[in-house]
Motif scaffolding. Structure first.
Motif, mmCIF file in Angstrom:
data_model
loop_
_atom_site.group_PDB
_atom_site.id
_atom_site.type_symbol
_atom_site.label_atom_id
_atom_site.label_comp_id
_atom_site.label_asym_id
_atom_site.label_seq_id
_atom_site.Cartn_x
_atom_site.Cartn_y
_atom_site.Cartn_z
ATOM 1 N N LEU A 118 44.403 39.091 51.247
ATOM 2 C CA LEU A 118 42.956 39.248 51.367
ATOM 3 C C LEU A 118 42.245 38.011 50.818
ATOM 4 O O LEU A 118 42.706 37.406 49.843
ATOM 5 N N PRO A 119 41.110 37.616 51.402
ATOM 6 C CA PRO A 119 40.304 36.553 50.793
ATOM 7 C C PRO A 119 39.897 36.959 49.372
ATOM 8 O O PRO A 119 39.666 38.145 49.107
ATOM 9 N N ALA A 120 39.833 35.989 48.492
ATOM 10 C CA ALA A 120 39.528 36.309 47.095
ATOM 11 C C ALA A 120 38.544 35.310 46.503
ATOM 12 O O ALA A 120 38.550 34.129 46.855
ATOM 13 N N ARG A 121 37.702 35.801 45.631
ATOM 14 C CA ARG A 121 36.805 34.979 44.836
ATOM 15 C C ARG A 121 37.104 35.233 43.372
ATOM 16 O O ARG A 121 37.282 36.382 42.955
ATOM 17 N N ILE A 122 37.152 34.171 42.593
ATOM 18 C CA ILE A 122 37.451 34.255 41.160
ATOM 19 C C ILE A 122 36.217 33.833 40.373
ATOM 20 O O ILE A 122 35.531 32.875 40.743
ATOM 21 N N LEU A 123 35.945 34.516 39.272
ATOM 22 C CA LEU A 123 34.938 34.087 38.312
ATOM 23 C C LEU A 123 35.603 33.934 36.953
ATOM 24 O O LEU A 123 36.146 34.892 36.413
ATOM 25 N N ARG A 124 35.575 32.715 36.429
ATOM 26 C CA ARG A 124 36.096 32.477 35.087
ATOM 27 C C ARG A 124 34.968 32.639 34.073
ATOM 28 O O ARG A 124 33.898 32.040 34.210
ATOM 29 N N ALA A 125 35.210 33.432 33.051
ATOM 30 C CA ALA A 125 34.193 33.709 32.040
ATOM 31 C C ALA A 125 34.635 33.198 30.672
ATOM 32 O O ALA A 125 35.829 33.110 30.373
ATOM 33 N N ALA A 126 33.648 32.857 29.853
ATOM 34 C CA ALA A 126 33.909 32.547 28.454
ATOM 35 C C ALA A 126 34.224 33.850 27.718
ATOM 36 O O ALA A 126 34.102 34.950 28.270
ATOM 37 N N GLN A 127 34.597 33.730 26.446
ATOM 38 C CA GLN A 127 34.877 34.925 25.662
ATOM 39 C C GLN A 127 33.600 35.747 25.508
ATOM 40 O O GLN A 127 32.499 35.214 25.448
ATOM 41 N N PHE A 128 33.761 37.067 25.459
ATOM 42 C CA PHE A 128 32.608 37.964 25.428
ATOM 43 C C PHE A 128 32.018 38.095 24.020
ATOM 44 O O PHE A 128 32.738 38.080 23.025
ATOM 45 N N HIS A 129 30.697 38.322 23.968
ATOM 46 C CA HIS A 129 30.066 38.695 22.697
ATOM 47 C C HIS A 129 30.792 39.878 22.064
ATOM 48 O O HIS A 129 30.987 39.941 20.849
ATOM 49 N N GLU A 130 31.156 40.839 22.918
ATOM 50 C CA GLU A 130 31.746 42.086 22.428
ATOM 51 C C GLU A 130 33.091 41.877 21.738
ATOM 52 O O GLU A 130 33.549 42.756 20.984
#
Length: 248
Positions: A118-130
């Protein structure tokens, strides 16, 4: 949505609901196991987009890697059979530089999605506040020792909004060009994890001592900024202090 009841998943569910989308929450709590496949085919029936925010529960690289390898394969295979058109997954900024630990396991996670049917999109995130509160919960005794490693903390709600934007973008899904940077989302303020923990510790009555991070996976490259957002990253508030002021 895989990982619907987790730290990030709860916020993604909220954002989707607020924007009027139908949601099929997938977690073991809802009777869907993305590792064994139990309930997966039924859950994906009629689904257009699969959101993958499932996470492994500890930092062991080998176990985390196997979890992501299996989960990603199952989501793609079941999603293809169900007629889904896109997968959108959350990952971690700097994982391509990591050599050990949980962050390094994201390399297999991303590759599994980007090479799947399947086509895919990735989002890389920084570490969470939580995550900062979890560091204090892990302390032994009355003092929390927190690494003074640089970070650019971001709120789970902010990451959830960006993930939903990716998942509902009307542009036809396409496999990303190898030369195109993977999207990143991070907070607006650079600080150390210890500094953030000291803010929270002051409110909880916990003493926080900054340490150099020795013994942690990839501490040396982390100290040099390997896990900070790149120049193409989207930076969005609130800052950790602003977010903390909104917490009960």
């Amino acid at each position: 949505m895989a990982g619907a009841t987790g730290r990030l998943g709860r916020h993604v569910v909220d954002v989707l609901a607020e924007r009027g989308y139908q949601i099929v929450p997938m977690s073991r709590a809802t009777g869907v196991d993305i590792i064994t496949g139990e309930g997966l085919a039924e859950a994906l029936t009629g689904v257009d987009v699969i959101l993958d925010v499932a996470a492994w529960h500890d930092s062991d690289q080998e176990a985390a890697t196997e979890f992501f390898r299996t989960a990603t394969r199952n989501l793609h295979e079941a999603g293809r059979s169900a007629g889904a058109g896109l997968v959108v997954a959350a990952s971690i900024i700097g994982n391509d530089k990591a050599t050990a630990g949980f962050v390094a396991s994201q390399q297999v996670h991303e590759e599994g999605h980007l090479s799947g049917p399947l086509p895919a999109r990735i989002l890389r995130a920084a570490q969470f506040h939580e995550f900062v509160g979890q560091l204090l919960d892990w302390r032994r005794g009355d003092v929390a020792h927190v690494p003074a490693l640089p970070t650019q903390l971001v709120a789970c709600r902010t990451v959830a909004e960006t993930l939903v934007d990716l998942a509902t973008d009307p542009e036809p899904p396409a496999r990303p060009d190898p030369g195109t940077p993977i999207p990143e989302i991070a907070g607006p303020r650079r600080e150390t994890m210890a500094e953030a923990a000291q803010l929270l510790g002051a409110r909880r009555g916990v003493k926080v001592v900054a340490v150099d991070g020795s013994g942690l996976p990839d501490a040396e490259i982390a100290a040099a900024g390997a896990f900070l957002p790149g120049p193409h990253a989207e930076l969005a508030g609130p800052t950790f202090r602003e977010w903390l002021d909104t917490q009960p």
